[in-house]
Enzyme design. Structure first.
Site, PDB file in Angstrom:
ATOM      1  N   ASP A 107       3.876   1.581   1.733  1.00  0.00           N
ATOM      2  CA  ASP A 107       4.201   2.715   0.978  1.00  0.00           C
ATOM      3  C   ASP A 107       4.484   3.841   1.404  1.00  0.00           C
ATOM      4  O   ASP A 107       5.597   4.254   1.915  1.00  0.00           O
ATOM      5  CB  ASP A 107       2.987   2.607  -0.398  1.00  0.00           C
ATOM      6  CG  ASP A 107       3.437   3.498  -1.289  1.00  0.00           C
ATOM      7  OD1 ASP A 107       4.462   4.213  -1.562  1.00  0.00           O
ATOM      8  OD2 ASP A 107       2.427   3.760  -2.175  1.00  0.00           O
ATOM      9  N   VAL A 157       4.111  -2.705  -7.401  1.00  0.00           N
ATOM     10  CA  VAL A 157       4.292  -3.866  -7.879  1.00  0.00           C
ATOM     11  C   VAL A 157       2.937  -4.895  -7.536  1.00  0.00           C
ATOM     12  O   VAL A 157       2.046  -4.147  -7.079  1.00  0.00           O
ATOM     13  CB  VAL A 157       5.396  -4.423  -6.578  1.00  0.00           C
ATOM     14  CG1 VAL A 157       6.533  -3.811  -7.090  1.00  0.00           C
ATOM     15  CG2 VAL A 157       4.857  -4.285  -5.157  1.00  0.00           C
TER      16      VAL A 157
HETATM   17  P1  5GP Z   1       0.226   3.295   1.909  1.00  0.00           P
HETATM   18  O1  5GP Z   1       0.628   4.337   1.164  1.00  0.00           O
HETATM   19  O2  5GP Z   1      -0.851   3.632   2.872  1.00  0.00           O
HETATM   20  O3  5GP Z   1       1.423   2.665   2.903  1.00  0.00           O
HETATM   21  O4  5GP Z   1      -0.125   2.083   1.376  1.00  0.00           O
HETATM   22  C1  5GP Z   1      -1.587   1.873   0.963  1.00  0.00           C
HETATM   23  C2  5GP Z   1      -2.156   0.762   0.306  1.00  0.00           C
HETATM   24  O5  5GP Z   1      -1.708   0.867  -0.812  1.00  0.00           O
HETATM   25  C3  5GP Z   1      -1.346  -0.667   0.743  1.00  0.00           C
HETATM   26  O6  5GP Z   1      -1.716  -1.290   1.661  1.00  0.00           O
HETATM   27  C4  5GP Z   1      -1.519  -1.570  -0.618  1.00  0.00           C
HETATM   28  O7  5GP Z   1      -2.875  -2.046  -0.627  1.00  0.00           O
HETATM   29  C5  5GP Z   1      -1.552  -0.439  -1.663  1.00  0.00           C
HETATM   30  N1  5GP Z   1      -0.300  -0.204  -2.242  1.00  0.00           N
HETATM   31  C6  5GP Z   1       0.596   0.626  -2.254  1.00  0.00           C
HETATM   32  N2  5GP Z   1       1.952   0.283  -2.890  1.00  0.00           N
HETATM   33  C7  5GP Z   1       1.681  -0.622  -3.604  1.00  0.00           C
HETATM   34  C8  5GP Z   1       2.140  -1.219  -4.739  1.00  0.00           C
HETATM   35  O8  5GP Z   1       3.181  -1.168  -5.312  1.00  0.00           O
HETATM   36  N3  5GP Z   1       1.388  -2.372  -5.377  1.00  0.00           N
HETATM   37  C9  5GP Z   1      -0.194  -2.550  -4.992  1.00  0.00           C
HETATM   38  N4  5GP Z   1      -0.593  -3.458  -5.684  1.00  0.00           N
HETATM   39  N5  5GP Z   1      -0.553  -1.796  -4.073  1.00  0.00           N
HETATM   40  C10 5GP Z   1       0.103  -1.141  -3.378  1.00  0.00           C
END
Ligand code: 5GP
Length: 181
Positions: A107, A157
């Site tokens: 994300d 999602v």
């Molecule tokens: P980051 O922002 O560090 O890339 O993402 C951190 C974590 O947030 C991801 O590993 C995931 O566990 C959670 N995450 C980010 N986007 C989503 C999403 O759309 N759905 C879900 N269920 N988790 C998310």
């Protein structure tokens, strides 16, 4: 296949059907198998979200390889230095190894960046990154990803390992949040 699901207080609609996900995973597994044929890779699944994706892609690999799982834990440090990040569960000496990180979703990229930074400290020969889902519009970190399943819009999602407040991980399809109003 359900078009809409409800988890706790939220409604989600079908975004990526299981067949499409599985087809893409077969393609990526074939690419990785070709690229890492003689590299004796160690796959590292990042928990919790990647457990289903990691299992599926690992089964489809045509090379024999090893796999382990890690969890990134962040907590407030005792000093004023702020957040401290730590990898939990690394019980293999990865020095000199060819690592393939398996992520469910990238994300902002903060989690992946922290994971890579920590792994680099153990001096692996190389680190490649596979993510099933990538949100290009919300990624703030300049991380090179070697294999991306699907680029998706910046919307929450669930399903296929991904949760909403701990629920929804078991769906085979991937659903996105329906924004009210
Ligand atoms: P980051 O922002 O560090 O890339 O993402 C951190 C974590 O947030 C991801 O590993 C995931 O566990 C959670 N995450 C980010 N986007 C989503 C999403 O759309 N759905 C879900 N269920 N988790 C998310």
């Amino acid at each position: 296949m359900m078009k809409r699901i409800k988890i706790l207080d939220k409604e989600f609609e079908l975004s990526l059907p299981a067949a499409k996900v599985q087809k893409r995973i077969r393609e990526i597994a074939e690419e990785i198998s070709n690229d890492l044929k003689d590299k004796d890779p160690l796959f590292i699944g990042i928990l919790n979200g990647s457990f289903i994706f990691a299992a599926d892609i690992f089964k489809k690999m045509s090379i024999d390889a090893r796999i382990t799982f890690l969890k990134l834990e962040s907590y407030q440090g005792t000093e004023s230095s702020g957040r401290v990040e730590q990898l939990i569960g690394l019980n293999v000496d990865i020095k000199g190894m060819n690592i393939v990180i398996l992520e469910d979703i990238v994300d902002t990229g903060t989690t992946l960046q922290a994971t890579i930074n920590l792994l680099v400290g153990y001096e692996p020969a190389s680190i490649r990154v596979v993510t099933l889902l990538f949100k290009p519009d919300s990624c703030k970190n300049d991380i090179h990803m070697d294999y991306i399943g699907f680029n998706i819009p910046d919307n929450f999602v669930v399903g296929y390992g991904l949760d909403y407040k701990g629920f929804g991980r078991g769906y085979e399809d991937i659903y996105s949040l329906v924004n009210e109003g």
